[in-house]
Design an enzyme around this catalytic site. Structure first.
Site, PDB file in Angstrom:
ATOM      1  N   SER A 265      -6.630  22.131  31.955  1.00 21.91           N
ATOM      2  CA  SER A 265      -6.884  22.862  31.032  1.00 21.91           C
ATOM      3  C   SER A 265      -6.910  21.916  29.856  1.00 21.91           C
ATOM      4  CB  SER A 265      -5.428  21.967  30.811  1.00 21.91           C
ATOM      5  OG  SER A 265      -4.527  21.441  30.819  1.00 21.91           O
ATOM      6  N   LYS A 266      -7.110  22.389  28.629  1.00 23.53           N
ATOM      7  CA  LYS A 266      -7.693  22.001  26.852  1.00 23.53           C
ATOM      8  C   LYS A 266      -6.442  21.056  27.364  1.00 23.53           C
ATOM      9  CE  LYS A 266      -6.345  24.238  23.662  1.00 23.53           C
ATOM     10  NZ  LYS A 266      -5.233  24.811  21.743  1.00 23.53           N
ATOM     11  N   ARG A 267      -5.427  20.651  27.623  1.00 22.23           N
ATOM     12  CA  ARG A 267      -5.163  19.384  27.028  1.00 22.23           C
ATOM     13  C   ARG A 267      -5.410  18.326  28.079  1.00 22.23           C
ATOM     14  NH1 ARG A 267      -0.550  21.744  28.479  1.00 22.23           N
ATOM     15  NH2 ARG A 267      -0.855  23.546  26.654  1.00 22.23           N
ATOM     16  N   ASP A 268      -6.152  18.564  29.480  1.00 19.28           N
ATOM     17  CA  ASP A 268      -6.754  17.243  30.669  1.00 19.28           C
ATOM     18  C   ASP A 268      -8.680  17.077  29.244  1.00 19.28           C
ATOM     19  OD1 ASP A 268      -5.350  17.558  32.855  1.00 19.28           O
ATOM     20  OD2 ASP A 268      -6.250  19.226  33.269  1.00 19.28           O
ATOM     21  N   GLY A 269      -8.875  18.153  28.573  1.00 20.64           N
ATOM     22  CA  GLY A 269      -9.998  17.548  28.013  1.00 20.64           C
ATOM     23  C   GLY A 269      -9.532  16.637  26.470  1.00 20.64           C
TER      24      GLY A 269
END
Ligand code: GLU
Length: 394
Positions: A265-269
């Site tokens: 996910s974007k959050r992982d990035g």
């Protein structure tokens, strides 16, 4: 699908934000397959959900395609005989198909208000069924053209009463299709709700629009992310009712890309400090910036290479592939069905290899781009090449 049908594949993004690397991999596999079969690669903008529309997102998608070099043959930007390629401009096309379904008894008008739907979800809630859906178990207790007298329905329609059109999911029928990657996939229709086909604002839903457009645009193969697998029962039925299952494209659902904690996910990035989008994306509402591979210094050649092997290999140990090699060697049959793990260290290795592979001359443009992002003007071309030669290995 008959083997004589021309290969026409599509990428069908909704312009709702940045382009995730999973999205670019979908583009890439479509593109490679099209090129391999002298077919056409189409980009169709699926913007029928007006509430999710984000200004600038469509333009951003085309910028990403341009950067990666995965240019469509037909699109809003590239033109083509099957347009318009933006679904909001095709609004009038879909309703007659939905009405034909109502006439044949495969769909129905539903007049329930948001409050009535809310009440249904409360009133029919049981311990066995904590989140009731609008389906065969409740539909006759709701306000629709199946449960109401014919005259009442005619009156409401003539008064232009707010309504949607829903598909009437058959009870306890098994639907199956052969996925190129997963083999035979079956569903029981009883677990699927009566999905809305035409919304109260007159716009089609994704399900309705995707089937009608894949038909009208003569799409031969649909390659899309695994997250769409659960929608296939509805699509299968729509194909069966509207155009016949023989006319249906072949389907392949691509494996998820996994991050450190499940689906990437974007959050992982943000959490782990790696890019998840193709290019920098700034959300116009929140001004939040999500980093892109381009701005992080990735070469498009490396980006494409690392995406190609996220879920695919050619059966050998080879890891570095040029675009021409990918076009020659790619095959969906060799795409894995399980999730593909994204490893940022490995991604950097690909970039490093590609920096070594390209000539200083070929690296000039991407390096100049990076300088420009940092506000540095490059005026001396010879000097630029010398600098590249000096630093490339590092
Ligand atoms: N509009 C869908 C998306 O945003 C397309 C799914 C499909 O390819 O059918 O990904």
């Amino acid at each position: 699908m008959s083997s004589t049908k021309k290969v026409r594949v599509r990428f069908a993004p909704s312009p709702t934000g940045g382009l995730h690397l999973g999205g670019v991999r979908t583009v890439l596999y479509n593109y490679l397959f099209a090129k391999q079969h002298q077919g056409n690669f189409i980009v169709r903008i699926e913007d029928t959900d007006q509430t999710r529309y984000v200004p600038g997102a469509e333009e951003y998608i085309f910028n990403c395609l341009q950067w990666t070099g995965l240019e469509p043959d037909e699109s809003v930007v590239h033109g083509g005989k099957y347009g318009p390629y933006r679904q909001s401009e095709r609004k009038e096309i879909y309703r007659p198909y939905a009405e034909a379904l109502v006439d044949k008894g495969y769909a129905y008008y539903a007049f329930d208000t948001p409050e009535e739907l809310e009440r249904m979800r409360k009133d029919f809630r049981t311990t066995d069924n904590p989140s009731p859906q609008y389906d065969h178990t409740v539909r006759m207790k709701m306000r629709n053209s199946l449960s109401m007298p014919r005259e009442e329905v005619a009156r409401l329609l003539s008064e232009n009463a707010r309504h949607v059109i829903r598909i009437k999911m058959p009870e306890n029928e098994t639907l199956s299709f052969t996925d190129i990657i997963r083999g035979e996939v079956s569903f029981n229709t009883s677990v699927v709700d009566d999905k809305v086909l035409i919304k109260a604002d007159g716009m089609p839903t994704y399900h309705m629009a995707v089937v009608v457009d894949d038909h009208l645009m003569e799409i031969s193969h649909v390659f899309r992310g695994e997250e769409w697998l659960s929608s296939t029962p509805v699509h299968l039925l729509l194909w069966k009712y509207l155009f016949g299952l023989d006319a249906m494209p072949e389907w392949a659902h691509l494996p998820l890309i996994l991050g450190p904690n499940g689906k990437l996910s974007k959050r992982d990035g943000a959490k782990y400090g790696f890019p998840v989008f193709a290019m920098n994306w700034k959300d116009p509402k929140t001004n939040e910036l999500t980093e892109g591979f381009k701005e992080k210094g990735f070469l498009p050649e490396a980006f494409i290479n690392l995406l190609a092997v996220l879920g695919w290999n050619d059966g050998s140990e080879q890891e570095l592939f040029t675009r021409a090699e990918l076009i020659e060697k790619f095959s969906l049959e060799r795409v894995q069905s399980g999730g593909a793990k994204f490893d940022y260290e490995k991604a950097k290795w690909f970039n490093h290899e590609w920096i070594k592979k390209l000539t200083a001359e070929e690296l000039k443009e991407p390096v100049r781009d990076i300088y420009e992002q940092k506000g540095i003007v490059v005026s001396d071309e010879k000097r630029l090449v010398e600098v590249i030669e000096l630093i490339r290995d590092r």
